[in-house]
Design a protein around this motif. Structure first.
Motif, PDB file in Angstrom:
ATOM      1  N   ALA A  98      -0.281  -1.813 -20.130  1.00  0.00           N
ATOM      2  CA  ALA A  98      -0.240  -0.549 -20.634  1.00  0.00           C
ATOM      3  C   ALA A  98      -0.432   0.702 -19.924  1.00  0.00           C
ATOM      4  CB  ALA A  98      -1.113  -0.115 -21.929  1.00  0.00           C
ATOM      5  N   LYS A  99      -1.316   0.610 -18.823  1.00  0.00           N
ATOM      6  CA  LYS A  99      -1.623   1.589 -17.740  1.00  0.00           C
ATOM      7  C   LYS A  99      -0.131   1.366 -16.659  1.00  0.00           C
ATOM      8  CE  LYS A  99      -6.561   1.138 -17.709  1.00  0.00           C
ATOM      9  NZ  LYS A  99      -7.681   0.735 -16.876  1.00  0.00           N
ATOM     10  N   MET A 100       0.256   0.279 -16.528  1.00  0.00           N
ATOM     11  CA  MET A 100       1.458   0.375 -15.585  1.00  0.00           C
ATOM     12  C   MET A 100       2.557   1.071 -16.219  1.00  0.00           C
ATOM     13  SD  MET A 100       1.803  -3.358 -13.700  1.00  0.00           S
ATOM     14  CE  MET A 100       1.011  -4.391 -14.971  1.00  0.00           C
ATOM     15  N   ALA A 101       2.799   0.870 -17.592  1.00  0.00           N
ATOM     16  CA  ALA A 101       3.935   1.482 -18.320  1.00  0.00           C
ATOM     17  C   ALA A 101       3.623   3.073 -18.294  1.00  0.00           C
ATOM     18  CB  ALA A 101       4.096   0.989 -19.576  1.00  0.00           C
ATOM     19  N   GLN A 102       2.367   3.471 -18.505  1.00  0.00           N
ATOM     20  CA  GLN A 102       2.291   4.759 -18.471  1.00  0.00           C
ATOM     21  C   GLN A 102       2.512   5.462 -16.997  1.00  0.00           C
ATOM     22  OE1 GLN A 102       1.459   6.486 -21.842  1.00  0.00           O
ATOM     23  NE2 GLN A 102       2.079   7.999 -20.337  1.00  0.00           N
ATOM     24  N   GLU A 103       1.934   4.747 -16.104  1.00  0.00           N
ATOM     25  CA  GLU A 103       2.064   5.446 -14.921  1.00  0.00           C
ATOM     26  C   GLU A 103       3.538   5.552 -14.412  1.00  0.00           C
ATOM     27  OE1 GLU A 103      -0.216   2.937 -12.222  1.00  0.00           O
ATOM     28  OE2 GLU A 103      -1.994   3.662 -12.874  1.00  0.00           O
ATOM     29  N   ILE A 104       4.234   4.675 -14.843  1.00  0.00           N
ATOM     30  CA  ILE A 104       5.652   4.740 -14.534  1.00  0.00           C
ATOM     31  C   ILE A 104       6.300   6.152 -15.208  1.00  0.00           C
ATOM     32  CG2 ILE A 104       8.116   3.697 -15.008  1.00  0.00           C
ATOM     33  CD1 ILE A 104       6.672   0.807 -14.339  1.00  0.00           C
ATOM     34  N   VAL A 105       6.132   6.392 -16.441  1.00  0.00           N
ATOM     35  CA  VAL A 105       6.367   7.248 -17.186  1.00  0.00           C
ATOM     36  C   VAL A 105       6.002   8.561 -16.612  1.00  0.00           C
ATOM     37  CG1 VAL A 105       6.449   8.518 -19.449  1.00  0.00           C
ATOM     38  CG2 VAL A 105       6.494   6.092 -19.460  1.00  0.00           C
ATOM     39  N   ASP A 106       4.618   8.435 -16.133  1.00  0.00           N
ATOM     40  CA  ASP A 106       4.054   9.894 -15.730  1.00  0.00           C
ATOM     41  C   ASP A 106       4.869  10.216 -14.190  1.00  0.00           C
ATOM     42  OD1 ASP A 106       2.417  10.003 -17.867  1.00  0.00           O
ATOM     43  OD2 ASP A 106       0.667   9.371 -16.964  1.00  0.00           O
ATOM     44  N   LYS A 107       4.904   9.198 -13.368  1.00  0.00           N
ATOM     45  CA  LYS A 107       5.370   9.283 -12.140  1.00  0.00           C
ATOM     46  C   LYS A 107       7.284   9.546 -12.350  1.00  0.00           C
ATOM     47  CE  LYS A 107       1.930   8.557  -9.778  1.00  0.00           C
ATOM     48  NZ  LYS A 107       1.230   9.784  -8.968  1.00  0.00           N
ATOM     49  N   MET A 108       7.831   9.167 -13.228  1.00  0.00           N
ATOM     50  CA  MET A 108       9.201   9.257 -13.221  1.00  0.00           C
ATOM     51  C   MET A 108       9.540  10.669 -13.705  1.00  0.00           C
ATOM     52  SD  MET A 108      11.019   6.971 -11.815  1.00  0.00           S
ATOM     53  CE  MET A 108      12.676   7.162 -12.361  1.00  0.00           C
ATOM     54  N   THR A 109       8.410  11.159 -14.904  1.00  0.00           N
ATOM     55  CA  THR A 109       8.763  12.461 -15.265  1.00  0.00           C
ATOM     56  C   THR A 109       8.526  13.391 -14.257  1.00  0.00           C
ATOM     57  OG1 THR A 109       8.015  11.624 -17.503  1.00  0.00           O
ATOM     58  CG2 THR A 109       7.704  13.926 -16.948  1.00  0.00           C
ATOM     59  N   GLU A 110       7.402  13.352 -13.362  1.00  0.00           N
ATOM     60  CA  GLU A 110       6.991  14.078 -12.292  1.00  0.00           C
ATOM     61  C   GLU A 110       8.136  14.221 -11.396  1.00  0.00           C
ATOM     62  OE1 GLU A 110       3.952  13.789  -8.660  1.00  0.00           O
ATOM     63  OE2 GLU A 110       3.091  13.480 -10.670  1.00  0.00           O
ATOM     64  N   LEU A 111       8.754  13.239 -10.884  1.00  0.00           N
ATOM     65  CA  LEU A 111      10.003  13.149 -10.009  1.00  0.00           C
ATOM     66  C   LEU A 111      11.066  13.895 -10.675  1.00  0.00           C
ATOM     67  CD1 LEU A 111      11.333  12.083  -7.472  1.00  0.00           C
ATOM     68  CD2 LEU A 111      11.751  10.031  -8.626  1.00  0.00           C
ATOM     69  N   ASP A 112      11.340  13.657 -11.990  1.00  0.00           N
ATOM     70  CA  ASP A 112      12.387  14.406 -12.667  1.00  0.00           C
ATOM     71  C   ASP A 112      12.228  15.766 -12.491  1.00  0.00           C
ATOM     72  OD1 ASP A 112      14.850  14.519 -14.356  1.00  0.00           O
ATOM     73  OD2 ASP A 112      13.494  15.185 -15.682  1.00  0.00           O
ATOM     74  N   VAL A 113      11.120  16.432 -12.767  1.00  0.00           N
ATOM     75  CA  VAL A 113      10.901  17.773 -12.772  1.00  0.00           C
ATOM     76  C   VAL A 113      10.880  18.245 -11.294  1.00  0.00           C
ATOM     77  CG1 VAL A 113       9.053  19.637 -13.036  1.00  0.00           C
ATOM     78  CG2 VAL A 113       9.446  17.829 -14.575  1.00  0.00           C
ATOM     79  N   GLU A 114      10.485  17.545 -10.229  1.00  0.00           N
ATOM     80  CA  GLU A 114      10.601  17.879  -9.020  1.00  0.00           C
ATOM     81  C   GLU A 114      12.063  18.121  -8.365  1.00  0.00           C
ATOM     82  OE1 GLU A 114       8.362  15.421  -6.463  1.00  0.00           O
ATOM     83  OE2 GLU A 114       6.427  16.014  -7.315  1.00  0.00           O
ATOM     84  N   LEU A 115      12.742  16.968  -8.823  1.00  0.00           N
ATOM     85  CA  LEU A 115      14.124  16.944  -8.572  1.00  0.00           C
ATOM     86  C   LEU A 115      15.071  18.047  -9.307  1.00  0.00           C
ATOM     87  CD1 LEU A 115      15.051  13.249  -8.549  1.00  0.00           C
ATOM     88  CD2 LEU A 115      14.853  14.502  -6.691  1.00  0.00           C
ATOM     89  N   ARG A 116      14.637  18.540 -10.633  1.00  0.00           N
ATOM     90  CA  ARG A 116      15.221  19.528 -11.283  1.00  0.00           C
ATOM     91  C   ARG A 116      15.186  20.871 -10.630  1.00  0.00           C
ATOM     92  NH1 ARG A 116      13.867  18.972 -16.617  1.00  0.00           N
ATOM     93  NH2 ARG A 116      11.720  19.870 -15.980  1.00  0.00           N
ATOM     94  N   LYS A 117      13.727  21.027 -10.049  1.00  0.00           N
ATOM     95  CA  LYS A 117      13.457  22.416  -9.273  1.00  0.00           C
ATOM     96  C   LYS A 117      14.261  22.399  -7.879  1.00  0.00           C
ATOM     97  CE  LYS A 117       8.763  22.796 -11.179  1.00  0.00           C
ATOM     98  NZ  LYS A 117       7.280  22.803 -10.763  1.00  0.00           N
ATOM     99  N   ALA A 118      14.176  21.141  -7.262  1.00  0.00           N
ATOM    100  CA  ALA A 118      14.792  21.441  -6.054  1.00  0.00           C
ATOM    101  C   ALA A 118      16.516  21.394  -6.300  1.00  0.00           C
ATOM    102  CB  ALA A 118      14.800  20.106  -5.214  1.00  0.00           C
ATOM    103  N   LEU A 119      17.027  21.015  -7.247  1.00  0.00           N
ATOM    104  CA  LEU A 119      18.437  21.261  -7.516  1.00  0.00           C
ATOM    105  C   LEU A 119      18.814  22.962  -7.894  1.00  0.00           C
ATOM    106  CD1 LEU A 119      21.415  20.325  -7.960  1.00  0.00           C
ATOM    107  CD2 LEU A 119      20.945  19.542 -10.100  1.00  0.00           C
TER     108      LEU A 119
END
Length: 105
Positions: free
Chosen positions: A73-94
């Motif tokens: 459960a923790k690993m799945a949630q960490e993946i969701v959190d990190k990928m969401t964070e990365l998506d937001v950062e990439l969207r801002k950079a774009l």
């Protein structure tokens, strides 16, 4: 074998994490099975012995199941959190890159 294209369902992983936490909570809510059975309650001594063995082993097995549920459960949630964070950062950079490109025109 993957050729490097990443496909990931964040909603699916988020749901999985929630379901695993729910399973663990329901297991925790059941309490511990520690009632001693009387010899006559199960009829057969073989059934009594089998149930007694199960109950003694259940406590250790339950700890392993709890740890596994927590870990996944923790690993799945960490993946969701990190990928969401990365998506937001990439969207801002774009968006910043697009703004800079529009200024130069």
């Amino acid at each position: 074998m993957s050729n490097g294209d990443l496909v990931l369902s964040l909603a699916g992983l988020d749901t999985l994490a929630a379901q695993l936490r729910s399973i663990k909570k329901r297991m925790d809510d059941t309490g511990q099975v520690d009632r001693k059975l009387g010899h006559g309650e199960l009829g057969s001594s073989a059934a009594f012995d089998a149930m007694d063995d199960f109950m003694r082993g259940w406590k250790d097995g339950r700890k392993e199941i709890d740890a596994g549920l927590d870990g996944v459960a923790k690993m799945a949630q960490e993946i969701v959190d990190k990928m969401t964070e990365l998506d937001v950062e990439l969207r801002k950079a774009l968006r910043n890159h697009e703004k800079e490109g529009n200024r130069g025109k």
